[in-house]
Design an enzyme around this catalytic site. Sequence first.
Site, PDB file in Angstrom:
ATOM      1  N   GLY A  91       0.797  -1.195  -0.064  1.00  0.00           N
ATOM      2  CA  GLY A  91      -0.130  -0.127   0.111  1.00  0.00           C
ATOM      3  C   GLY A  91       0.927   1.215   0.116  1.00  0.00           C
ATOM      4  O   GLY A  91       2.001   1.347   0.144  1.00  0.00           O
ATOM      5  N   GLY A  93       2.599   3.694   1.623  1.00  0.00           N
ATOM      6  CA  GLY A  93       3.084   3.850   2.745  1.00  0.00           C
ATOM      7  C   GLY A  93       3.815   5.435   2.819  1.00  0.00           C
ATOM      8  O   GLY A  93       3.878   5.913   3.939  1.00  0.00           O
ATOM      9  N   ARG A  94       3.940   5.929   1.935  1.00  0.00           N
ATOM     10  CA  ARG A  94       4.283   7.280   2.131  1.00  0.00           C
ATOM     11  C   ARG A  94       3.646   8.272   0.827  1.00  0.00           C
ATOM     12  O   ARG A  94       4.304   9.224   0.347  1.00  0.00           O
ATOM     13  CB  ARG A  94       5.832   7.477   1.934  1.00  0.00           C
ATOM     14  CG  ARG A  94       6.431   6.804   0.783  1.00  0.00           C
ATOM     15  CD  ARG A  94       7.931   7.071   0.627  1.00  0.00           C
ATOM     16  NE  ARG A  94       8.361   6.208  -0.175  1.00  0.00           N
ATOM     17  CZ  ARG A  94       9.520   6.710  -0.822  1.00  0.00           C
ATOM     18  NH1 ARG A  94      10.130   7.726  -0.266  1.00  0.00           N
ATOM     19  NH2 ARG A  94      10.152   5.869  -1.672  1.00  0.00           N
ATOM     20  N   ASP A 126       8.909   5.869   7.849  1.00  0.00           N
ATOM     21  CA  ASP A 126       8.344   7.233   8.492  1.00  0.00           C
ATOM     22  C   ASP A 126       7.384   8.037   7.214  1.00  0.00           C
ATOM     23  O   ASP A 126       6.944   9.145   7.640  1.00  0.00           O
ATOM     24  CB  ASP A 126       9.860   8.134   8.589  1.00  0.00           C
ATOM     25  CG  ASP A 126      10.500   8.410   7.177  1.00  0.00           C
ATOM     26  OD1 ASP A 126      10.332   8.023   6.192  1.00  0.00           O
ATOM     27  OD2 ASP A 126      11.769   9.029   7.407  1.00  0.00           O
ATOM     28  N   ARG A 177       3.414  13.618  -8.400  1.00  0.00           N
ATOM     29  CA  ARG A 177       3.326  12.587  -9.604  1.00  0.00           C
ATOM     30  C   ARG A 177       2.062  12.672 -10.242  1.00  0.00           C
ATOM     31  O   ARG A 177       1.135  12.637  -9.575  1.00  0.00           O
ATOM     32  CB  ARG A 177       3.862  11.288  -8.998  1.00  0.00           C
ATOM     33  CG  ARG A 177       4.047  10.124  -9.906  1.00  0.00           C
ATOM     34  CD  ARG A 177       4.763   9.226  -9.252  1.00  0.00           C
ATOM     35  NE  ARG A 177       3.989   8.166  -8.444  1.00  0.00           N
ATOM     36  CZ  ARG A 177       4.424   7.070  -7.944  1.00  0.00           C
ATOM     37  NH1 ARG A 177       5.820   6.778  -8.291  1.00  0.00           N
ATOM     38  NH2 ARG A 177       3.881   6.304  -7.264  1.00  0.00           N
ATOM     39  N   ARG A 184      -2.026  -1.187  -9.957  1.00  0.00           N
ATOM     40  CA  ARG A 184      -0.476  -1.811 -10.115  1.00  0.00           C
ATOM     41  C   ARG A 184      -1.217  -3.487 -10.249  1.00  0.00           C
ATOM     42  O   ARG A 184      -2.249  -3.827  -9.697  1.00  0.00           O
ATOM     43  CB  ARG A 184       0.123  -1.884  -9.043  1.00  0.00           C
ATOM     44  CG  ARG A 184       0.632  -0.370  -8.621  1.00  0.00           C
ATOM     45  CD  ARG A 184       0.893  -0.273  -7.050  1.00  0.00           C
ATOM     46  NE  ARG A 184       0.835   1.248  -6.786  1.00  0.00           N
ATOM     47  CZ  ARG A 184       2.182   2.049  -6.837  1.00  0.00           C
ATOM     48  NH1 ARG A 184       3.252   1.188  -7.064  1.00  0.00           N
ATOM     49  NH2 ARG A 184       2.157   3.118  -6.644  1.00  0.00           N
ATOM     50  N   ASP A 253       4.389  -4.886  -7.553  1.00  0.00           N
ATOM     51  CA  ASP A 253       3.648  -3.554  -7.145  1.00  0.00           C
ATOM     52  C   ASP A 253       4.127  -2.328  -7.802  1.00  0.00           C
ATOM     53  O   ASP A 253       3.749  -1.133  -7.746  1.00  0.00           O
ATOM     54  CB  ASP A 253       3.819  -3.169  -5.520  1.00  0.00           C
ATOM     55  CG  ASP A 253       5.358  -3.317  -4.948  1.00  0.00           C
ATOM     56  OD1 ASP A 253       5.847  -4.258  -5.402  1.00  0.00           O
ATOM     57  OD2 ASP A 253       5.767  -2.328  -4.625  1.00  0.00           O
ATOM     58  N   ASN A 254       5.278  -2.516  -8.795  1.00  0.00           N
ATOM     59  CA  ASN A 254       5.768  -1.476  -9.427  1.00  0.00           C
ATOM     60  C   ASN A 254       5.478  -1.701 -10.941  1.00  0.00           C
ATOM     61  O   ASN A 254       6.019  -1.320 -11.651  1.00  0.00           O
ATOM     62  CB  ASN A 254       7.214  -1.416  -9.317  1.00  0.00           C
ATOM     63  CG  ASN A 254       7.741  -0.979  -7.889  1.00  0.00           C
ATOM     64  OD1 ASN A 254       6.907  -0.178  -7.352  1.00  0.00           O
ATOM     65  ND2 ASN A 254       8.701  -0.966  -7.525  1.00  0.00           N
TER      66      ASN A 254
HETATM   67  P1  AMP Z   1       8.963   1.403  -3.324  1.00  0.00           P
HETATM   68  O1  AMP Z   1      10.136   0.839  -3.063  1.00  0.00           O
HETATM   69  O2  AMP Z   1       8.891   2.916  -3.502  1.00  0.00           O
HETATM   70  O3  AMP Z   1       8.227   0.672  -4.410  1.00  0.00           O
HETATM   71  O4  AMP Z   1       8.108   1.054  -2.094  1.00  0.00           O
HETATM   72  C1  AMP Z   1       7.653  -0.302  -1.722  1.00  0.00           C
HETATM   73  C2  AMP Z   1       6.592  -0.158  -0.636  1.00  0.00           C
HETATM   74  O5  AMP Z   1       7.300   0.380   0.685  1.00  0.00           O
HETATM   75  C3  AMP Z   1       5.439   0.702  -0.918  1.00  0.00           C
HETATM   76  O6  AMP Z   1       4.321   0.184  -0.018  1.00  0.00           O
HETATM   77  C4  AMP Z   1       5.958   2.039  -0.210  1.00  0.00           C
HETATM   78  O7  AMP Z   1       4.644   2.655   0.072  1.00  0.00           O
HETATM   79  C5  AMP Z   1       6.610   1.777   0.934  1.00  0.00           C
HETATM   80  N1  AMP Z   1       7.643   2.571   1.442  1.00  0.00           N
HETATM   81  C6  AMP Z   1       8.737   2.962   0.872  1.00  0.00           C
HETATM   82  N2  AMP Z   1       9.514   3.742   1.585  1.00  0.00           N
HETATM   83  C7  AMP Z   1       8.698   4.257   2.414  1.00  0.00           C
HETATM   84  C8  AMP Z   1       8.689   5.264   3.573  1.00  0.00           C
HETATM   85  N3  AMP Z   1       9.811   6.142   3.767  1.00  0.00           N
HETATM   86  N4  AMP Z   1       7.677   5.252   4.650  1.00  0.00           N
HETATM   87  C9  AMP Z   1       6.760   4.164   4.520  1.00  0.00           C
HETATM   88  N5  AMP Z   1       6.451   3.621   3.611  1.00  0.00           N
HETATM   89  C10 AMP Z   1       7.610   3.403   2.497  1.00  0.00           C
HETATM   90 MG    MG Z   2       6.721   0.988  -5.642  1.00  0.00          MG
END
Ligand code: AMP
Ligand code: MG
Length: 493
Positions: A91, A93-94, A126, A177, A184, A253-254
Site C-alpha cells: 500500500g 506507505g508514503r 517514516d 506525480r 498496479r 507492485d511497481n
Molecule cells: P517502493 O520501493 O517505493 O516501490 O515502495 C515499496 C513499498 O514501501 C510501498 O508500499 C511504499 O509505500 C513503502 N515505502 C517506501 N518507502 C517508505 C517510507 N519512507 N515510509 C513508508 N513507507 C515506505
Molecule cells: Mg513502489
Amino acid sequence: MNATPPLFQFDNSYARDLEGFYVAWEGDKVPEPQIVLFNQELAEELGLDPAALQTPYGAKVFAGIESPEGASPLAQVYAGHQFGGFSPQLGDGRALLLGEVIDKKGKRRDLQLKGSGPTPFSRGGDGKAVIGPVLREYVIGEAMHALGIPTTRALAAVTTGETIYREGPKPGAVLTRVAGSHLRVGTFQFFAARGETEKVRQLADYAISRHDPDLAGTDDRYLKLFASVMQRQAELIARWVLVGFVHGVMNTDNTTISGETIDYGPCAFIDAYDPAAVFSSIDHGGRYAFGRQPMIAQWNLARLAETLLALIDPDDLDKAVERVSEELGRFPDLYKSAWLDGMRNKLGLLTESEDDQDLADALLAQMQEHGIDYTLLFRKLSDAAAGDTGPVLGLFPEEHGMETWLSRWRQRLESEGGSAGETKARMDAVNPLYIPRNHKVEEALGAAESGDYEPVNKLLSVLAEPFVERDGLEAYAAPAPAELGPYRTFCGT
Ligand code: AMP
Ligand code: MG
C-alpha cells in the site's frame, strides 16, 4: 463572494467508485514548504493555471499540508511480490492520491503526492522522502517522457523544511506525480490473495473503464483486459531495452496496468552494452538485470493472470488456467516483435527481412565483446549510414569485426533505396544523443542537496530534447569517465 476558481477541477473516480480499496488520509504538517521544481508544460497539459500553483499556497498543496478544494486525499492499498517473495499488504506507505483531473486531451490523470507523511500502510517507515530521490524520479521520469516512453510524470518537487535521516541528515521533499492511474498488478493481488473475488471484479471493471473502455460490457472482457495489459507491458519493456534503461526494482507492485513506467528508485541507463548489467545495491542476485527485464515482465504478468482466474471462468478454473496461459504464452513473441520494430527504426531500416534479428544480434555481440557505449554507438551509426564510418569505428579498439558488420548493414540499407541523408535524419530522430547519464544525474542531485538547483534545471533542459544535438552540450553526451568506476544505485526512499 469568492471569485477565485479552484486550483484543480477534480473528478475523483477512485474515491467514489472503489470504497474499500483505500483509506482516506491526510498529509503530515511540515514547517516550510517551498517549490524547487515545477513543470509548466505538464501543468498546461493538465489544464491547470501555472501561475496560481507557483505560489506559497501551491507549495502547501504540493507538500500535502493544504487539501485543495475538491481533493479527496487517500492512500491506496496493494500487495506485491518483491524480489519474488509475496507481501500480502504494502500500500501507499508514503503517498497520497489527491484526486484525478481530466487533461486537455480528455484523459483522466491521477495527481499523487509522494513523501507526504506516514499512512496506515507505512509498515514502520517514516512516510517521508528526501530531496535526492525525489529529484531523481523527477529527472528520470521526465527524460523517459521526452524519449517517448510511457511513464508517470513529475508536476512539482517541494522541499518541506524538515530534516529527514537517511544515512545522515537530508532535506525532506515531496514529489507530485501524475499518472494514467496508480493501478498496479499488486492492487489485484491484494484482493485476490484474500479471496475477495467480487472486489477483484470491481477493480477489473474499473481498470477497463479507465484503460480499455472499448472492452466495457463485452464478453470475455477479463481475458481481454489481461491481453491488453500484456500488450502494453511488452511494448513498454521493449522501449526500455531499446534505450538501455534498467528499472532495477520490477516488483509486481511497481508494474502498472496502464503500461506506464512507475517508481524510479534504483534505476539507471547502461553505458557499455551488457545484458547482465545491474546497478541496484539491493539486487544481489541480479534478478532485475538489464537483459532479464522481458522475462521478469512475463513473470509479473503471470501473477496478474492468477488474480483473474475466477473472473475468466468462474465455473471451471482449469479452463481459465488454460485460456490465460495460452495468452501469456504469446508474451515472448509480442515482446520480440515490439523490440525488433524498434531496432529496425534504430538501424534506419524501412522494410522487414528474415535477417533482421540476426543483423541486430551481430551488432549487439560486437558491442558486448568490446564494451561499447550503447547510446553513442547508435547515435554515431547514422554517420556511417551517410558514408562516414569514422565516428563509429572510433568507439572500437584496434581489433574488431565491425567493418564486416557495417558493410552487411549498408548493403541492406542500399537494397531499400532512399537517400543516405534521409536515413541519417530518420536514425537521429530515434537514437538519443542525451540520456540521463548516471554521473550527470548524481552531479545535479548533489548540487541540489546543497541548495544549488542550476545543474538540475540545466540537466532537465538538456534531457527535454534528447534527439537534437546542440552546441556546448558535449559533456551531457559523453559516457562517465572511467575513473568513476562502476555505478551503484541505492534504493532511494
Ligand atoms: P517502493 O520501493 O517505493 O516501490 O515502495 C515499496 C513499498 O514501501 C510501498 O508500499 C511504499 O509505500 C513503502 N515505502 C517506501 N518507502 C517508505 C517510507 N519512507 N515510509 C513508508 N513507507 C515506505
Ligand atoms: Mg513502489
